[in-house]
Design an enzyme around this catalytic site. Structure first.
Site, mmCIF file in Angstrom:
data_model
loop_
_atom_site.group_PDB
_atom_site.id
_atom_site.type_symbol
_atom_site.label_atom_id
_atom_site.label_comp_id
_atom_site.label_asym_id
_atom_site.label_seq_id
_atom_site.Cartn_x
_atom_site.Cartn_y
_atom_site.Cartn_z
ATOM 1 N N HIS A 56 8.607 -25.740 23.067
ATOM 2 C CA HIS A 56 9.604 -26.323 23.982
ATOM 3 C C HIS A 56 9.918 -27.749 23.567
ATOM 4 C CE1 HIS A 56 5.866 -27.733 25.780
ATOM 5 N NE2 HIS A 56 6.512 -28.522 26.605
ATOM 6 N N HIS A 58 9.849 -30.833 24.870
ATOM 7 C CA HIS A 58 9.253 -32.107 25.294
ATOM 8 C C HIS A 58 8.752 -32.942 24.106
ATOM 9 C CE1 HIS A 58 8.533 -30.636 29.681
ATOM 10 N NE2 HIS A 58 9.725 -31.146 29.515
ATOM 11 N N ASP A 60 6.205 -34.754 23.605
ATOM 12 C CA ASP A 60 4.800 -34.651 23.188
ATOM 13 C C ASP A 60 4.513 -33.328 22.482
ATOM 14 O OD1 ASP A 60 5.108 -33.341 25.667
ATOM 15 O OD2 ASP A 60 2.976 -33.521 26.119
ATOM 16 N N HIS A 61 5.572 -32.555 22.199
ATOM 17 C CA HIS A 61 5.437 -31.334 21.394
ATOM 18 C C HIS A 61 6.337 -31.380 20.152
ATOM 19 C CE1 HIS A 61 3.004 -28.930 24.310
ATOM 20 N NE2 HIS A 61 3.409 -29.929 25.067
ATOM 21 N N HIS A 114 8.395 -24.158 32.965
ATOM 22 C CA HIS A 114 8.043 -25.553 32.638
ATOM 23 C C HIS A 114 9.295 -26.238 32.077
ATOM 24 C CE1 HIS A 114 5.665 -28.953 31.259
ATOM 25 N NE2 HIS A 114 6.101 -28.769 30.030
ATOM 26 N N ASP A 133 3.076 -25.187 27.073
ATOM 27 C CA ASP A 133 2.776 -25.735 28.405
ATOM 28 C C ASP A 133 3.086 -24.721 29.507
ATOM 29 O OD1 ASP A 133 1.981 -28.030 27.163
ATOM 30 O OD2 ASP A 133 3.616 -29.287 27.909
ATOM 31 N N HIS A 171 -2.475 -28.549 26.139
ATOM 32 C CA HIS A 171 -3.232 -29.698 26.661
ATOM 33 C C HIS A 171 -4.659 -29.331 27.028
ATOM 34 C CE1 HIS A 171 0.245 -32.444 27.181
ATOM 35 N NE2 HIS A 171 0.931 -31.319 27.367
HETATM 36 ZN ZN ZN Z 1 5.835 -29.914 28.212
#
Ligand code: ZN
Length: 255
Positions: A56, A58, A60-61, A114, A133, A171
């Protein structure tokens, strides 16, 4: 030849993971939280990065994609519905598509909630699922872009995969998730077992990931919204599972 994996930490609490095909030498990073730990994992294993599979959009990915692409000229595979928000995408995929990493084959499972276009990569022959996530150990992602109904449907799709599937997620939230889960199912024996196991893993400096779907089905309250005892504990006996799921998710948001 079976897939090999390498798990490592990125950023504050993200996981990075590599999947490697020993027959062809192909190696994929599942998501790219940041380049440096991925480069370090490649160096340590001696594997050569050929692909990045993105769950996805985001940051942080996806934050490491540009640097990794520049260094390795690797292919970037991303969810079609989110491709515009992800840098340097080469190939887009959606529900039912197949993705190959050398001789390893993944099915794409759409798991929105998400984010609206979130996908999971399921390497069925290797019994590996990379759930980003969507599903965490004893938890699930926050429902940010989708609806509660959508997230519940996504989690049910993952729950239906074979029980011995090993699940990697984005995570390390397991201990906090367990603390919350015990407020939903204080008497769940599988959850007690998982709590003891995870506490030991963390104390020993190990990972709590991967988990298996068998373990999650037994102990993760977000996969158990259709268990009558869970609904009853929340005062929602007889209500639709999606409503029970939404109640659990909202309680977690406030926990
Ligand atoms: Zn995420």
């Amino acid at each position: 030849m079976p897939a090999e994996t390498k798990l490592f930490r990125c950023l504050n609490d993200n996981y990075g993971v590599l999947i490697h095909d020993p027959a062809s030498g192909a190696t994929a990073a599942i998501d790219a939280p940041e380049a440096a730990p991925i480069e370090a994992a490649l160096k340590q294993t001696g594997w050569k990065l050929t692909d990045i599979l993105v769950t996805h959009h985001h940051g942080d990915h996806t934050g490491g994609i540009a640097e990794l692409k520049q260094n390795h000229k690797c292919r970037v595979v991303a969810p079609r519905a989110e491709a515009a928000k992800i840098p340097l995408v080469d190939e887009t995929v959606s529900e039912g598509d197949k993705v190959s990493v050398g001789n390893l084959n993944a099915n794409v499972i759409e798991t929105p909630g998400h984010t609206a276009g979130h996908i999971t990569f399921w390497f069925h022959a290797d019994k590996l699922a990379f759930a980003g996530d969507t599903l965490f150990s004893i938890g699930c992602g926050r429902v940010i872009e989708g609806t509660m109904d959508m997230m519940w449907a996504s989690l049910k799709k993952l729950r239906d995969l074979p029980g011995d599937t090993r699940v990697y997620c984005g995570h390390e939230y397991t201990l906090a998730n367990i603390k919350f889960a015990q407020t939903i199912e204080p008497d769940n024996a599988a959850l007690k077992t998982r709590a003891a196991q995870a506490a030991k893993q963390i104390a020993d400096g190990q990972w709590t990931i991967p988990t298996t779907l068998d373990e999650e089905r037994a102990a993760n309250p977000f996969l158990r919204a259709d268990v009558p005892a869970v609904a009853a504990h929340l005062g929602l006996a007889g209500k639709p599972a999606a409503q029970v799921f939404a109640e659990i998710r909202e309680r977690k948001n406030k926990f």
